[in-house]
Scaffold this motif. Structure first.
Motif, short mmCIF file in Angstrom:
data_model
loop_
_atom_site.label_atom_id
_atom_site.label_comp_id
_atom_site.label_asym_id
_atom_site.label_seq_id
_atom_site.Cartn_x
_atom_site.Cartn_y
_atom_site.Cartn_z
N PHE A 533 0.76 -0.98 -0.11
CA PHE A 533 -0.17 -0.10 -0.57
C PHE A 533 0.95 1.23 -0.28
N GLN A 534 0.00 2.16 -0.48
CA GLN A 534 1.04 3.64 -0.31
C GLN A 534 -0.28 4.46 0.15
N GLU A 535 1.04 5.77 0.45
CA GLU A 535 -0.66 7.34 1.48
C GLU A 535 0.45 8.34 0.35
N ALA A 536 -0.61 8.90 0.73
CA ALA A 536 0.22 10.24 -0.21
C ALA A 536 1.09 11.08 0.93
N ASP A 537 0.70 12.04 -0.14
CA ASP A 537 1.34 12.78 1.21
C ASP A 537 1.12 13.41 2.26
N ILE A 538 1.33 13.84 3.44
CA ILE A 538 0.24 14.65 4.89
C ILE A 538 0.77 15.96 4.47
N ASN A 539 -0.19 16.54 4.22
CA ASN A 539 0.57 18.30 4.51
C ASN A 539 -0.85 18.89 5.40
N PHE A 540 -1.30 18.37 6.66
CA PHE A 540 -2.27 18.96 7.28
C PHE A 540 -2.19 18.22 8.90
N LEU A 541 -2.68 18.98 10.03
CA LEU A 541 -2.61 18.93 11.12
C LEU A 541 -3.64 17.79 11.87
N PRO A 542 -2.92 17.31 12.65
CA PRO A 542 -3.97 15.91 13.34
C PRO A 542 -4.93 15.99 13.27
N SER A 543 -5.77 14.83 13.26
CA SER A 543 -7.55 14.49 13.40
C SER A 543 -7.67 14.66 14.52
N TYR A 544 -6.66 13.69 15.27
CA TYR A 544 -7.68 13.75 16.27
C TYR A 544 -6.43 14.32 17.43
N LYS A 545 -7.32 14.72 19.25
CA LYS A 545 -8.72 15.06 19.36
C LYS A 545 -8.43 16.00 19.99
N PHE A 546 -9.94 16.58 19.44
CA PHE A 546 -10.33 17.98 19.81
C PHE A 546 -11.50 17.85 20.37
N ASP A 547 -11.66 19.38 20.69
CA ASP A 547 -12.49 19.14 21.90
C ASP A 547 -14.00 18.95 20.47
N ILE A 548 -15.40 18.95 21.37
CA ILE A 548 -16.66 18.87 20.31
C ILE A 548 -16.31 20.97 20.14
N GLY A 549 -17.18 20.90 19.23
CA GLY A 549 -17.06 22.36 18.43
C GLY A 549 -16.17 23.09 18.59
N LYS A 550 -14.90 22.73 18.96
CA LYS A 550 -14.08 23.87 18.77
C LYS A 550 -12.60 23.32 18.17
N ASP A 551 -11.59 24.42 18.02
CA ASP A 551 -10.27 23.95 17.31
C ASP A 551 -9.12 23.02 18.00
N SER A 552 -9.69 23.45 19.66
CA SER A 552 -8.24 22.97 20.48
C SER A 552 -8.59 21.63 20.19
N TYR A 553 -6.77 20.72 21.14
CA TYR A 553 -7.12 19.91 21.07
C TYR A 553 -7.23 19.61 22.56
N ASP A 554 -7.49 17.88 22.99
CA ASP A 554 -7.95 17.91 23.99
C ASP A 554 -7.45 18.49 25.39
N ASP A 566 -6.85 9.06 11.44
CA ASP A 566 -8.01 8.52 10.25
C ASP A 566 -6.89 8.78 9.52
N ARG A 567 -6.82 7.68 8.41
CA ARG A 567 -5.68 7.14 7.04
C ARG A 567 -6.51 7.00 5.28
N VAL A 568 -6.21 7.36 4.89
CA VAL A 568 -6.57 6.52 3.88
C VAL A 568 -5.01 5.91 2.52
N VAL A 569 -5.37 4.44 2.38
CA VAL A 569 -3.75 4.38 1.82
C VAL A 569 -4.68 3.35 0.74
N PHE A 570 -4.01 3.10 -0.50
CA PHE A 570 -4.42 2.53 -1.89
C PHE A 570 -3.41 1.82 -2.19
N ARG A 571 -3.40 0.64 -2.91
CA ARG A 571 -2.25 -0.08 -3.29
C ARG A 571 -3.46 -0.48 -5.25
N SER A 572 -2.41 -1.16 -6.23
CA SER A 572 -3.12 -1.41 -7.52
C SER A 572 -2.31 -2.45 -8.19
#
Length: 654
Positions: A533-554, A566-572
């Motif tokens: 499998f492969q994964e594209a380059d990650i250029n975003f902030l971590p998707s876990y763990k946030f306070d609900i309704g806010k942009d701050s982490y736990d 949370d990830r997306v991988v692929f193969r061919s």
């Protein structure tokens, strides 16, 4: 007083004067005849202009009739000379006035012909034949040496048949007709034709983007229907001129706005199909290159000229929240790509209690251009596959399978759900998973992966497109294109303070320092999980763990470390068949402690065979109608709100 001849003297003088007057009249008549010959072209024939020759001869003196040789001629349009002399100012003004007068007469004339043309047709009952005419000097001045035949009526020896004003009018008409003949406009006939209007510059081609070309290209003509244009000319009597464009024939396609003039816009919005082709096509030939194959190369090239389709793959841990986001446009329809994708696959972990409501919201957001091909659930694991509605005919039967990795739990929160089908000749497998949670439980997550690839029993009835490269112990080897996405629960091997300091130093998209501590990246580099499998380059902030309704982490007492769970991988099976175009998260949706993560891909397609179990256009019709009805209702409410805001005025008292 008498003379020798017996005449009186005064009578002889009168007779002499009378004879002298007759001689003068004869001389004037001869001069008038010579002038008429010159005006007739030198051959002594009078033109048939304005008045028939018979009536013109009645106006001439008897002596002129005897001396002139009358010939019946047919007027011919003169040939335009190659070189013309420079016209004087008087001639230019006269021509402008004549052109304006001719245009006015053509507007009122039902036959749309000029007055000079009409007078010539009246004079000659037979249509004029094309030929050469002797060039004449235009605009001859009317002096004593160039006297018109009608002007001869004013001579002392002729009989007057009209006033001087009538004669002058007749002479001006003849000279005007001669001017039209000399300019070659007397026999032009018909209304003037304007030159074809062409664009100032070539139309810009549409650039390639994430989505497939089928979203913005015109249907090209079938290669077996190239003679449709010839046959349609006899049957329908009209064909768009752009059918002769070579870009519409063969394997070419037309991408710009000129497609509005193509054959599909002349007869129908669909590509025309001949009756004999409908009779001969069976659609179950089992051939890759057959001209009548539904899943063959010809049909594939029609919808995907570059044989690449756009796929949207997303994963989101909803944390079991009942409340759904108000708007999903930023999630499903990001603004970065200009075009929507051909297929949308959304996987959910810890989904909301009302799964049907979630699917309706997806249908409402995607709109009437997409239909739900299939949806499946395993506990609180949901997966929905939407596809463009004109592509459902090229899908095989959809199959799915599930795997439970936590047997003790009554509610299936951990496990995997797989959906597979064949599109044209390319087989797809989509897997969404929720692995074991915990910062240090890397081995348990690897066990979840191994159990999933062994226990997913796919495909079932749809045949494998390449069984020689398949393995019975790994489900991912039995499909051409595999996408695996979900909450894999892999964490960052670093404490919270260190991660916070890195995030504060690089608040943008530079997260390379964080990925050094990523567990999944480390395990994939070792080959212990997601082999191939492969994964594209990650250029975003971590998707876990946030306070609900806010942009701050736990910010709770647990102080969980932000991670890329949370990830997306692929193969061919084939190299470079899948190209990752975009890989990002959706920070706008804040109803869960996870941010949705999505990826856009361009996937290469191959032609297939018709002898496979086909879906035959099957989709969730009830969901489609409910989603479209809600979408229409939402738009009406927005319009009413905007109307109320414009019509109402708000006053505030402080």
């Amino acid at each position: 007083m008498s003379t020798p001849n017996g005449f009186p003297q005064h009578s002889r003088v009168c007779l002499t004067r009378s004879m002298e007057g007759g001689a003068v009249q004869d001389l004037q008549a001869k001069k008038a005849g010579k002038a008429a010959k010159k005006e007739a072209g030198g051959d002594g024939a009078l033109p048939k202009i304005g008045t028939p020759v018979s009536e013109t001869l009645k106006l001439l003196p008897e002596e002129l009739k005897v001396n002139m040789k009358i010939k019946s001629i047919t007027p011919r349009p003169p040939r335009k000379p190659r070189l013309e002399r420079a016209a004087s100012l008087d001639e230019k003004s006269w021509r402008k006035w004549r052109r304006f007068r001719t245009s006015q007469e053509s507007l009122t004339d039902p036959n749309e012909t000029s007055s000079s043309n009409g007078s010539l047709q009246e004079a000659s009952p037979s249509p004029p034949t094309r030929g050469r005419a002797s060039p004449c000097h235009p605009c001859c001045p009317q002096d004593s040496s160039h006297t018109s035949p009608d002007a001869l009526e004013a001579s002392p020896g002729g009989k007057s048949r009209g006033s001087a004003s009538d004669l002058g009018k007749r002479a001006s008409e003849i000279s005007s007709a001669f001017g039209g003949l000399l300019r070659g406009k007397g026999f032009a006939g018909g209304k003037p034709r304007l030159s074809q209007i062409m664009p100032a510059r070539p139309l810009p081609p549409m650039e390639l983007n994430v989505a497939s070309q089928s979203l913005r290209t015109a249907n090209r003509i079938d290669s077996d229907c190239l003679d449709y244009r010839v046959n349609s000319q006899h049957q329908f009597g009209r064909v768009s001129s752009s059918l002769s464009d070579s870009r519409l024939q063969g394997n070419g396609t037309l991408y710009d706005s000129c497609s509005t003039e193509s054959m599909k816009s002349t007869f129908s919005v669909l590509t025309p199909i001949r009756a004999k082709d409908v009779r001969s096509r069976s659609y179950l030939e089992g051939s890759l290159l057959a001209s009548g194959a539904l899943m063959g190369a010809e049909e594939l090239s029609r919808y995907f000229p570059d044989r690449n389709m756009g796929i949207f793959v997303a994963t989101w841990n909803m944390q079991g929240q009942k409340e759904l986001p108000v708007n999903l446009d930023d999630f499903l329809l990001p603004t970065d790509p200009d075009f929507a994708q051909d297929m949308y696959v959304i996987g959910v972990q810890e989904g909301c209690p009302d799964r049907r409501e979630w699917e309706i919201r997806l249908q409402e957001t995607l709109g009437p251009h997409y239909v739900l091909l299939h949806s499946a659930a395993h506990g609180v694991l949901y997966m929905s596959v939407f596809i463009r509605r004109d592509l459902i005919w090229f899908c095989s039967e959809v199959e799915y399978a599930t795997v439970t990795t936590r047997i003790v739990s009554q509610i299936k929160t951990k496990g995997a759900l797989g959906i597979s089908f064949t599109f044209f000749g390319t087989s797809f497998l989509f897997i969404t998973s929720h692995f074991t949670s915990g910062d240090s439980k890397v081995n348990e997550r690897k066990l979840d992966y191994n159990k999933t690839i062994q226990a997913l029993t796919l495909p079932k009835n749809v045949p494998d497109t390449n069984p020689y490269r398949s393995s019975s112990s790994d489900v991912t080897t039995r499909f051409d294109e595999v996408f695996w996405f979900g909450d894999f629960n892999f964490r960052l091997n670093k404490d919270r303070e260190t991660v916070d300091s890195i995030l504060s130093q690089n608040p943008g998209t530079d997260v390379s320092k964080l990925l050094v501590y990523d567990q999944l990246t480390s395990e994939m580099s070792r080959g212990s999980i997601f082999k191939g499998f492969q994964e594209a380059d990650i250029n975003f902030l971590p998707s876990y763990k946030f306070d609900i309704g806010k942009d701050s982490y736990d910010t709770t007492s647990k102080q969980r470390t932000p991670s890329y769970t949370d990830r997306v991988v692929f193969r061919s099976r084939y190299k470079d068949d899948i190209q990752a175009v975009k890989y990002s998260s959706c920070p706008v949706i804040k109803t869960s402690d996870h941010r949705p993560v999505f990826a856009l891909f361009r996937v290469k397609l191959r032609p297939g065979r018709d002898n496979i179990p086909l879906a035959a256009g099957l989709f969730d019709r009830d969901l489609y109608l409910i989603g479209i009805r809600r979408r229409a209702t939402r738009e009406l409410l927005k319009r009413l709100e905007r109307k109320d805001q414009r019509s109402s005025s708000i006053c505030s008292i402080s």
